[in-house]
Design an enzyme around this catalytic site. Sequence first.
Site: not given
Length: 644
Positions: A501, A589, A621
């Site tokens: 991320s 995601d 994600h």
Amino acid sequence: HAEWIQTDLVRNSRLRYSQQWTLIADSNNHKNIRTVLPPGPCSPLSGELLSELSPTRGLRAVVRETGSQQLLEIWDRHGLRKSLNLSALNIHGRVYDDIRLPVLVRKHTLISSLLYGDVFVSTQDRSVYCEDWGEALTSKSVPVLCVVDLHHGEIDVLQSVPQDVSPGQALWAPCSQAVFFVGWYHEPFRLGLKFCSNRRSALFRLSLDGHCECISGDNLSVSCPRLSPDGSTLIYLQGSVFGPHNQCLSLDLKSGKTSTMLDVVSRPQTGDFAGVYEALPSHCWSADGEKVVFSSAVRNWKDVFMVDRGTKKVSSLSDNLSDLSKVYGSWKLLTVQRDLMVVCCSSPNSPPTLRVGFLPSADETVTWRTLQQPVTTFDYLWTVLDVTPTSDEDNLRYPGLDFGAILVKPSHLLCETGTPVVVFIHGLDLSLAFRRHSASLPLCLHPVNYRGSTGFGQDSILSLIGQVGSQDVKDVQRAVMAALQNDKTLDPKRLAVIGGSHGGFLSCHLIGQYPDFYRACAARNPVINAATLLGTSDIVDWRYTSAGFQFSYDNIPTAETLAAMLLKSPITHAAQIKAPVLLMLGGKDRRVSPHQGLELYKVLKSRGSPVRLLWFPEDGHSLSRVDTQVDCFLNTVLWLTQHL
């Protein structure tokens, strides 16, 4: 009674099991644990989605999944007392397993937060777009509160919840004729809720006869309402709307009028309480209703704290702050039962273990007892680094901030040339907790808590706004240089960087901005181009905020905002990347579109740079499926072994 989750690679699933302990206290002093009896064998829990004990502890409610059906079971001391087939009754959608949507039992009625499913969409409207709550909450759109009458087996949906809010985190009011709940405003449209404590929400009181009133302030974010044992006082967490999606919160107290029990901490002094950054456990009050216990980040570790309702004094309850190098680095409070605290403790070289201790009286310390030592520990040493930015890297709006890092290394040198270093960069927050994958790597792991991480005060979090791609990148590089200078056993020629991320965003920035410094990179769902991400992310508010722009629901992208986002993105440095890159992307995601990683993949492929892409079509994600985690871990190890 504790419930655990363990990964089973053979079945490619996570198994839940229970374990029970018996504690024997002194007859003269019930707060002194004399003996901890060893637990019996673990018992598997099959299909349990949610479970909760009644306040009298005489009943236990279980929502269980069996195939496509969901059952509500009520158990007492004689066995199964009642079972309702929720799917067959067809009054609501599927019960959702989330901390925001608990199940609570009181006397002969049960309140639960349930969500509508697609079955309520009529055939003529099946093509109409239905909003949901984003990443990890796909298809979860309109929650409802339900009450079950255990005598008659009837389920009623509570009415009069405001049309513009989605209810959750419900609990019974003292009279049992009303409930408190948190309502998240979903107009004009929903934003991603997972991992975000900054969504506009309010605390409501809903009577069973249909009267609903808001009892908290406007334009705030609230969560985790918890009622005192005598029912006279309600506490909850409160924060700002928008801004960073993980921030310092205040602990507010409502007993007639509302007051702040713990305020937001802007800049803690060394050794001081640093603020509240995580959810309250469901049971956090002392038996007399005068103290509240919780866990929260403080610099590079997590601690357990107690706040006195009268004096508002905060005390640390762990026994590790005197010497961090020899004890647990992460303490997480699980529950408080009749002043007995149960915490989960771990460190980089010690897997999670349960410890118990009674709340102390004035000027006393807690006597902690470990219920069961981990089956194994790892031969790793770990130290904490405090890092101060140079004058030219200081933030002019928030000057004088420092940050931290953790150095985890094998006790013995692997080779004469030194130990390879893997720089781990987090996306949300980081503490001295155990990470099962990291413990298996025979490398030095160097996690960095750059400015903007939780546990360092609200000023540190706010300092990152408008500075992503520069301040955080320089912080990580500064921490790496400090580690290399302080420890000559590390090999400066064998450095790799990994992260997911925002951590993947920083990883790709580092190999682009310092192309001759790192030998390899592994990134999970990284942000690559903030400009192209703007229209696809479920947290569009953070996309504006991180680049330094004000967010409002009616924002329309301008050339100025898109240009600023592009300049802060790793894609602008892609031509300089030399290190081999491993990309791991989740096809579902919702937070960072997998097309972000694909954008970098195509750039590197076109330039002949070494790159490998792993695509997980059914994952999101967090890349949290069991088979995905195994695949990512093994491929990362092979990638680091090959290039280091």
